[in-house]
Design an enzyme around this catalytic site. Structure first.
Site, PDB file in Angstrom:
ATOM      1  N   LYS A  30       1.142  -1.170   0.083  1.00  0.00           N
ATOM      2  CA  LYS A  30       0.149  -0.057  -0.146  1.00  0.00           C
ATOM      3  C   LYS A  30       0.727   1.182  -0.219  1.00  0.00           C
ATOM      4  O   LYS A  30       0.637   1.555  -0.709  1.00  0.00           O
ATOM      5  CB  LYS A  30      -1.168   0.101   0.996  1.00  0.00           C
ATOM      6  CG  LYS A  30      -1.759   1.196   1.359  1.00  0.00           C
ATOM      7  CD  LYS A  30      -2.445   1.089   2.228  1.00  0.00           C
ATOM      8  CE  LYS A  30      -1.801   1.696   3.699  1.00  0.00           C
ATOM      9  NZ  LYS A  30      -1.579   3.150   4.717  1.00  0.00           N
ATOM     10  N   ASN A  31       1.952   1.411   1.149  1.00  0.00           N
ATOM     11  CA  ASN A  31       2.513   2.175   0.494  1.00  0.00           C
ATOM     12  C   ASN A  31       3.756   2.745   0.186  1.00  0.00           C
ATOM     13  O   ASN A  31       4.714   3.353  -0.079  1.00  0.00           O
ATOM     14  CB  ASN A  31       2.881   2.371   2.044  1.00  0.00           C
ATOM     15  CG  ASN A  31       2.440   2.916   3.492  1.00  0.00           C
ATOM     16  OD1 ASN A  31       1.230   2.923   2.923  1.00  0.00           O
ATOM     17  ND2 ASN A  31       2.875   1.935   4.813  1.00  0.00           N
ATOM     18  N   CYS A 125      -5.776   7.913   9.273  1.00  0.00           N
ATOM     19  CA  CYS A 125      -5.202   7.020  10.656  1.00  0.00           C
ATOM     20  C   CYS A 125      -5.430   7.713  12.404  1.00  0.00           C
ATOM     21  O   CYS A 125      -4.096   8.430  12.142  1.00  0.00           O
ATOM     22  CB  CYS A 125      -4.462   5.605  10.319  1.00  0.00           C
ATOM     23  SG  CYS A 125      -4.806   4.121   9.885  1.00  0.00           S
ATOM     24  N   ARG A 130      -0.511  14.032  13.532  1.00  0.00           N
ATOM     25  CA  ARG A 130       0.566  14.271  11.709  1.00  0.00           C
ATOM     26  C   ARG A 130       0.409  15.484  11.511  1.00  0.00           C
ATOM     27  O   ARG A 130      -0.186  15.913  10.469  1.00  0.00           O
ATOM     28  CB  ARG A 130      -0.643  13.116  11.419  1.00  0.00           C
ATOM     29  CG  ARG A 130      -0.528  12.024  12.092  1.00  0.00           C
ATOM     30  CD  ARG A 130      -1.361  11.140  10.894  1.00  0.00           C
ATOM     31  NE  ARG A 130      -0.120  10.271  10.711  1.00  0.00           N
ATOM     32  CZ  ARG A 130      -0.763   8.928   9.984  1.00  0.00           C
ATOM     33  NH1 ARG A 130      -2.214   9.155  10.239  1.00  0.00           N
ATOM     34  NH2 ARG A 130       0.348   8.646   8.958  1.00  0.00           N
ATOM     35  N   ASP A 325       4.459   0.823  12.167  1.00  0.00           N
ATOM     36  CA  ASP A 325       3.136  -0.278  11.844  1.00  0.00           C
ATOM     37  C   ASP A 325       2.814  -1.626  12.002  1.00  0.00           C
ATOM     38  O   ASP A 325       2.103  -2.141  11.950  1.00  0.00           O
ATOM     39  CB  ASP A 325       3.306  -0.100  10.524  1.00  0.00           C
ATOM     40  CG  ASP A 325       2.917   1.353   9.891  1.00  0.00           C
ATOM     41  OD1 ASP A 325       3.091   0.990   8.786  1.00  0.00           O
ATOM     42  OD2 ASP A 325       2.676   1.726  10.458  1.00  0.00           O
ATOM     43  N   ARG A 418      -9.243  -0.720   3.863  1.00  0.00           N
ATOM     44  CA  ARG A 418      -8.173  -0.154   3.563  1.00  0.00           C
ATOM     45  C   ARG A 418      -6.804   0.079   3.057  1.00  0.00           C
ATOM     46  O   ARG A 418      -5.757  -0.168   2.217  1.00  0.00           O
ATOM     47  CB  ARG A 418      -8.011   1.087   4.151  1.00  0.00           C
ATOM     48  CG  ARG A 418      -8.769   2.655   4.638  1.00  0.00           C
ATOM     49  CD  ARG A 418      -8.299   2.954   5.138  1.00  0.00           C
ATOM     50  NE  ARG A 418      -7.293   4.281   4.599  1.00  0.00           N
ATOM     51  CZ  ARG A 418      -5.830   4.618   5.278  1.00  0.00           C
ATOM     52  NH1 ARG A 418      -7.190   5.079   6.942  1.00  0.00           N
ATOM     53  NH2 ARG A 418      -5.211   5.390   4.484  1.00  0.00           N
TER      54      ARG A 418
HETATM   55  C1  EPZ Z   1       3.770   6.644   6.638  1.00  0.00           C
HETATM   56  O1  EPZ Z   1       3.057   7.745   7.018  1.00  0.00           O
HETATM   57  C2  EPZ Z   1       3.080   5.958   6.284  1.00  0.00           C
HETATM   58  N1  EPZ Z   1       2.059   6.008   5.675  1.00  0.00           N
HETATM   59  C3  EPZ Z   1       2.854   5.473   7.920  1.00  0.00           C
HETATM   60  O2  EPZ Z   1       1.728   4.283   7.763  1.00  0.00           O
HETATM   61  C4  EPZ Z   1       3.639   4.863   9.279  1.00  0.00           C
HETATM   62  O3  EPZ Z   1       2.880   4.827  10.352  1.00  0.00           O
HETATM   63  C5  EPZ Z   1       4.672   6.113   8.921  1.00  0.00           C
HETATM   64  O4  EPZ Z   1       5.270   6.877   7.749  1.00  0.00           O
HETATM   65  C6  EPZ Z   1       5.631   6.120   9.625  1.00  0.00           C
HETATM   66  O5  EPZ Z   1       6.204   4.879   8.992  1.00  0.00           O
HETATM   67  C7  EPZ Z   1       1.737   6.046   4.430  1.00  0.00           C
HETATM   68  O6  EPZ Z   1       2.988   5.900   3.829  1.00  0.00           O
HETATM   69  C8  EPZ Z   1       0.918   6.050   3.867  1.00  0.00           C
HETATM   70  P1  EPZ Z   1       5.735  10.630   8.998  1.00  0.00           P
HETATM   71  P2  EPZ Z   1       3.118   9.659   6.838  1.00  0.00           P
HETATM   72  O7  EPZ Z   1       5.657  11.966   8.376  1.00  0.00           O
HETATM   73  O8  EPZ Z   1       4.337   9.352   6.121  1.00  0.00           O
HETATM   74  C9  EPZ Z   1       6.081  13.478  12.107  1.00  0.00           C
HETATM   75  C10 EPZ Z   1       0.145   2.940   7.666  1.00  0.00           C
HETATM   76  O9  EPZ Z   1      -0.798   2.081   8.369  1.00  0.00           O
HETATM   77  N2  EPZ Z   1       5.559  14.388  11.183  1.00  0.00           N
HETATM   78  O10 EPZ Z   1       6.460   9.250   8.492  1.00  0.00           O
HETATM   79  O11 EPZ Z   1       2.625  10.325   7.760  1.00  0.00           O
HETATM   80  C11 EPZ Z   1       4.538  12.479  12.995  1.00  0.00           C
HETATM   81  O12 EPZ Z   1       3.747  12.840  13.495  1.00  0.00           O
HETATM   82  C12 EPZ Z   1       0.000   3.901   7.811  1.00  0.00           C
HETATM   83  O13 EPZ Z   1       0.338   2.229   6.915  1.00  0.00           O
HETATM   84  C13 EPZ Z   1       5.702  16.035  11.701  1.00  0.00           C
HETATM   85  O14 EPZ Z   1       5.766  16.075  12.653  1.00  0.00           O
HETATM   86  O15 EPZ Z   1       4.332   9.037   8.589  1.00  0.00           O
HETATM   87  C14 EPZ Z   1       4.996  11.573  12.946  1.00  0.00           C
HETATM   88  O16 EPZ Z   1       5.413  11.942  14.580  1.00  0.00           O
HETATM   89  C15 EPZ Z   1      -0.102   5.117   9.241  1.00  0.00           C
HETATM   90  N3  EPZ Z   1       5.701  17.212  10.461  1.00  0.00           N
HETATM   91  C16 EPZ Z   1       6.156  11.563  11.988  1.00  0.00           C
HETATM   92  O17 EPZ Z   1       7.041  12.609  11.659  1.00  0.00           O
HETATM   93  C17 EPZ Z   1       5.337  16.382   9.358  1.00  0.00           C
HETATM   94  O18 EPZ Z   1       5.224  18.077   8.458  1.00  0.00           O
HETATM   95  C18 EPZ Z   1       6.541  10.237  11.838  1.00  0.00           C
HETATM   96  O19 EPZ Z   1       5.471  10.428  10.501  1.00  0.00           O
HETATM   97  C19 EPZ Z   1       5.197  15.211   8.885  1.00  0.00           C
HETATM   98  C20 EPZ Z   1       5.781  14.406  10.175  1.00  0.00           C
END
Ligand code: EPZ
Length: 439
Positions: A30-31, A125, A130, A325, A418
């Site tokens: 998916k990702n 989610c 986020r 995850d 999803r």
């Molecule tokens: C990706 O989400 C994945 N989703 C998530 O999988 C996964 O849990 C996550 O990466 C971490 O591995 C997809 O790829 C579609 P992040 P993402 O931005 O990119 C903070 C699933 O179940 N952050 O890496 O949204 C954020 O709050 C999903 O498949 C900021 O502070 O996660 C978090 O604490 C759930 N500012 C950390 O960084 C920003 O602008 C990592 O989030 C962006 C993120």
């Protein structure tokens, strides 16, 4: 959609028996498919992708692209071809974007190609706040202006101008932040250097394909990515097809299920290298795991007992560390093994709330703070009604229901649909007693 919310799964638990047998196949990731579909905006000709999982997130990303003006053909064998030459709009559909965080990956390529994009604060989610500051800061560094009106972000460059390459340092490692700025850099003017980038294999996978189509991306899969922009010239796939890589989170979820309930179980069409840390941890805990080409095998032969597996501490970390995850499926594993395990969720501040429902099933879990829990095993879980708060906790409840004594009812099916295609069919094939009930 009403049926989506009222559909449930009924699972009859094995009560601790280890009887799952046979082969379970892993789908396309998916990702990986989300950034791949987003990258279709960078192409002047058709972008084709294969091994696409039949899941709601893919359906929604395709709707987003079609509402921008792209045309999408579904071909035989999980293949799609996308033509983005008729895109006229640059506003991502609000309703769909609010359903999935992955929608924001479309923002980078849309802004880079058309000089403008608008989108709502993305949904997805409920695992933490986020924020999207990394995206907005990156777009500003690349010469764009950001306007916010009634929760809609409009990002644009001055008329006739192009997005410029920039040096961006991510204060937090962000997967989709890295992906969307990497895609934006591909057709920007000049060089973009992304530091403290995410190193997930899905990022390298799509970058390699884009390079084969004319992009100049160096270092994808490492913490520093250097992109030499084409200055607006689009890529050409020239009949090459991007094959979606196997879903490492599905593979890891099935491996944890197999460790707890497998007799002789094979997880096929996966890449063991992408879940190296999970394999190492489960082996250290006492699970006999064999690896083959694109497969992982658990051979219990009726001799394995979960209470003989050892407890192990888990600290989630960006790739190649322990994936956040897989944290919830792993917590279910830890409720069954012998001893106390500390679980430290370092990525999201809201990703341990599901444990209350495991405690209701009989698990012994103490929450120290929003990031840390202590899990004591082994405990007998009893079946009950469960509603997961996110996609991965929902699968963790599948595992807890399968090991439990008695029957469980699992709501929030929309989360599972999803990210895990035809999950009940694949679980039934290895011996799980599961039915989907549409009310
Ligand atoms: C990706 O989400 C994945 N989703 C998530 O999988 C996964 O849990 C996550 O990466 C971490 O591995 C997809 O790829 C579609 P992040 P993402 O931005 O990119 C903070 C699933 O179940 N952050 O890496 O949204 C954020 O709050 C999903 O498949 C900021 O502070 O996660 C978090 O604490 C759930 N500012 C950390 O960084 C920003 O602008 C990592 O989030 C962006 C993120």
């Amino acid at each position: 959609m009403k049926t989506e919310n009222t559909t449930k799964f009924i699972i009859k638990g094995l009560g601790g028996k280890k009887t799952l047998n046979g082969k379970i196949e892993v789908s396309g990731a998916k990702n990986a498919v989300l950034p791949a579909l987003a990258s279709s905006i960078l192409f002047k000709d058709k972008f084709c992708i294969s091994n696409v999982p039949d899941i709601k997130d893919v359906e929604n990303i395709n709707i987003l692209l079609e509402r921008l003006g792209a045309s999408i053909e579904k071909k035989q064998g999980k293949k799609y071809c996308i033509d983005t030459n008729n895109i006229k709009l640059t506003n991502l559909d609000t309703e769909i974007s609010k359903k999935m965080r992955g929608s924001i990956v479309l923002a980078g390529p849309t802004l880079a190609r058309f000089g403008k994009v608008s989108f709502p604060y993305p949904g997805g989610c409920v695992i933490g706040t986020r924020p999207i500051d990394a995206f907005l800061n990156g777009f500003k560094k690349m010469g764009a202006r950001v306007k916010i009106e009634k929760d809609i972000y409009t990002v644009s460059v001055s008329k006739g101008k192009k997005l410029k390459g920039a040096n961006v340092f991510f204060d937090r490692v962000t997967v989709t932040g890295t992906e969307t700025l990497m895609l934006a850099g591909v057709v920007a003017e000049g060089k973009t250097i992304l530091k403290n980038s995410a190193m997930e294999p899905e990022i390298k996978d799509i970058a390699d394909f884009l390079n084969s189509c004319g992009a100049k991306i160096k270092g994808a899969g490492t913490s520093t990515i250097e992109i030499t922009g084409t200055g607006g010239k689009l890529l050409s796939a020239k009949n090459k097809i991007y094959k979606t890589m196997p879903d490492r989170i599905e593979a890891g979820s099935f491996l944890i299920l197999g460790a707890l309930t497998g007799d002789n179980l094979e997880i096929i069409n996966c890449n063991p290298e992408h879940i190296r840390i999970l394999i190492n941890i489960l082996k250290k805990s006492g699970v006999p795991i064999k690896e083959g080409k694109n497969k992982i095998i658990i051979e219990g032969n009726g001799k394995l007992k979960n209470k003989n597996f050892k407890c192990v501490d888990i600290i989630t970390h960006e790739y190649p560390g322990f994936p956040t995850d897989l944290q919830s499926p792993m917590v279910v594993y830890l409720t069954q093994v012998n001893g106390q395990s500390l679980v430290f969720e370092t990525i999201f501040e809201g990703r341990l709330n599901y444990t209350n429902e495991l405690i209701e099933m009989g698990a012994d879990i103490i929450m120290w703070d929003p990031h840390r829990i202590m899990v004591k095993g082994p405990t007998q879980l009893k079946g009950r009604e469960l509603s997961g708060p996110d996609l991965r906790a929902e699968f963790a409840f599948f595992i807890s229901a399968i090991i439990a004594k008695g029957e469980s009812v699992i709501n929030n099916v929309r989360y599972i649909d999803r990210g895990y295609e035809q999950i009940e069919k694949r679980l039934k094939n290895i011996g799980v007693d599961i039915v989907r009930i549409k009310n």
